[in-house]
Design an enzyme around this catalytic site. Structure first.
Site, short mmCIF file in Angstrom:
data_model
loop_
_atom_site.label_atom_id
_atom_site.label_comp_id
_atom_site.label_asym_id
_atom_site.label_seq_id
_atom_site.Cartn_x
_atom_site.Cartn_y
_atom_site.Cartn_z
N GLY A 98 0.81 -1.21 0.00
CA GLY A 98 0.00 0.00 0.00
C GLY A 98 0.85 1.26 0.00
N LYS A 99 2.16 1.10 0.26
CA LYS A 99 3.06 2.25 0.30
C LYS A 99 2.46 3.39 1.10
CE LYS A 99 5.53 0.82 -3.87
NZ LYS A 99 4.81 -0.46 -4.16
N ARG A 100 1.90 3.06 2.28
CA ARG A 100 1.31 4.06 3.13
C ARG A 100 2.39 4.88 3.81
NH1 ARG A 100 -2.57 2.33 0.31
NH2 ARG A 100 -4.55 1.69 1.24
#
Lengths: 293, 293
Positions: A98-100
């Site tokens: 999600g590359k949050r």
């Protein structure tokens, strides 16, 4: 066991440093696959189940890319949630991609969503973006320490323009290496029995020299390596991401496994995915002295 | 009209450069608010409706922070989806705060999810992380050009450790300014009638000097300014983010409006939120010569 130990042992058990990407899109389905009455989420979940059934004894981990579920709204996210449960029941390690990344209080909310104990989107790992610095990372490492999970922080990404920011030189060292050194720090208290911390790094297969250089300066950082196959990375090229024992990295393949049926005429998508997963395993082992661990 | 023109005109019409954050958490609900039979998503949606009803004639925009919906799983995301629809019906501009960012094909999927035409999570703007460079931005700008929407790219964030990466100096200029100049480039073809492009920048209120300096070097970049109130930013401090006409920026407030009831004993949460939104409007206008546009 900490999160990275669990991943490393799953890789050693299956002798396969591969993570199978689960990034299905409507236009990838084989003709006739989608049945009447299914919405897009039903179709994605059905397809994912087939991929997991076909490859769960070969690959140690799966990586659903959140963007490809969010693009289909609530239906897609329902498929994501169900896929997480199905993969877990199949004994697979789950890396939610999600590359949050956000400020501390918000990062804590993301951690609660994905990697904390009792997270609703229960994942073993989450990919995280480092642009906001340490206070955007700490809530993740705290949650991961408690839950025996981990994160992979973006260091050197596989895309062509990743270098615009990541390759800028500060004090004689590229930004991605500065971030890599932060990753070592962030993981310092989470180093497991196998010598790697639960704070890993994303290091693209498309930049072989940088991957090999990072391997040397980040001895406790396990790498998640995207870009093999469809994006052009080769097993030979990414061998430098591994350590002397053949450990230290896991390589992602998404389309090449998911859509393997396109290159194997007459073979059903599950068997084709399994064939490709085996081929990829052999390809990787061939440059790792034939064995991991 | 392009996306930023729509936002600017909504601000001018209401004479209020404020975006109301919608980041509700279980522990913030007033005593007795949550009714029997509601799950957490029901409660969040009910609360958001109340905030929107109370402030829709005062504030031009709302900003749901995705982390606070994802942390409650599918129930939270259902509340997010319903809140988007409710806010749109109330005529509000929606800034979905997800700080998404990935390689090109994945960025295109995020764009399809949030800002493309017919996006399931239909938002006017999405916040985006620049770590992956231009090819992670282009799919967003293309989708936004087609749909009359926009993005806000993280430039200088409001948190204490944002500077670890963002303040590093390259060629005599901090990273955040390098990114700011990229933002100007990314938006060059999307400059609207009011002189600002649909590619905005996130510039934290907690760094007044940097905000004022960026305002001067990024003449076509509209700022989304977090950090007012709870994080310590003052109206005086962030005045440098605005241009000479009092335009050029929109300031976010989340907890200070959402939880205003805590500082107004005996006042219901909606009235308290409205009171605080009016107070904040006056506070901002007082440092902007009393008028915008």
């Amino acid at each position: 066991l900490n999160g990275m130990d669990r991943l490393i042992e799953a890789i050693e058990k299956k002798q396969n440093p591969t993570v199978m990407g689960l990034d299905m899109r409507a236009e990838y389905f084989p003709e006739g696959f989608v049945q009447e009455g299914w919405d897009i989420g039903d179709a994605i979940y059905e397809y994912n189940q087939g991929l997991i059934d076909a490859a769960a004894d070969i690959v140690p981990a799966v990586k659903p890319q959140l963007a490809f579920y969010e693009m289909y709204g609530m239906s897609g996210l329902k498929a994501y949630e169900k896929t997480l449960r199905y993969a877990k029941e199949a004994g697979l390690i789950i890396i939610s991609d999600g590359k949050r990344g956000d400020i501390g209080s918000t990062a804590a909310a993301y951690a609660a969503g994905f990697v904390a104990k009792d997270a609703p989107f229960d994942s073993d790992f989450l990919t995280v973006n480092p642009y906001l610095g340490s206070d955007g990372i700490k809530p993740f490492t705290e949650a991961c320490a408690e839950a025996g999970k981990g994160i992979f922080v973006l260091v050197k990404t596989s895309n062509p323009s990743g270098g615009e920011l990541q390759d800028l030189i500060v004090d004689g060292m590229p930004i991605y290496e500065h971030i890599g050194k932060r990753v070592e720090e962030w993981g310092a208290e989470l180093v497991g029995e196998h010598g790697y911390s639960s704070v890993g790094a994303v290091v693209g297969a498309t930049y072989p020299e940088q991957g090999a250089a990072l391997r040397k300066v980040l001895p406790h950082t396990f790498f998640l390596v995207p870009g093999y196959g469809a994006q052009g990375g080769s097993a030979q090229g990414l061998s430098g991401c591994f350590d002397a024992k053949g450990s230290g990295a896991i390589v992602n393949a998404s389309r090449s496994i998911m859509c393997a049926y396109k290159k194997q005429p007459g073979v059903d998508y599950k068997t084709a995915a399994r064939n490709e997963a085996v081929r990829m395993q052999q390809d990787l082992l061939s440059v790792l002295n034939g064995q991991i661990g």
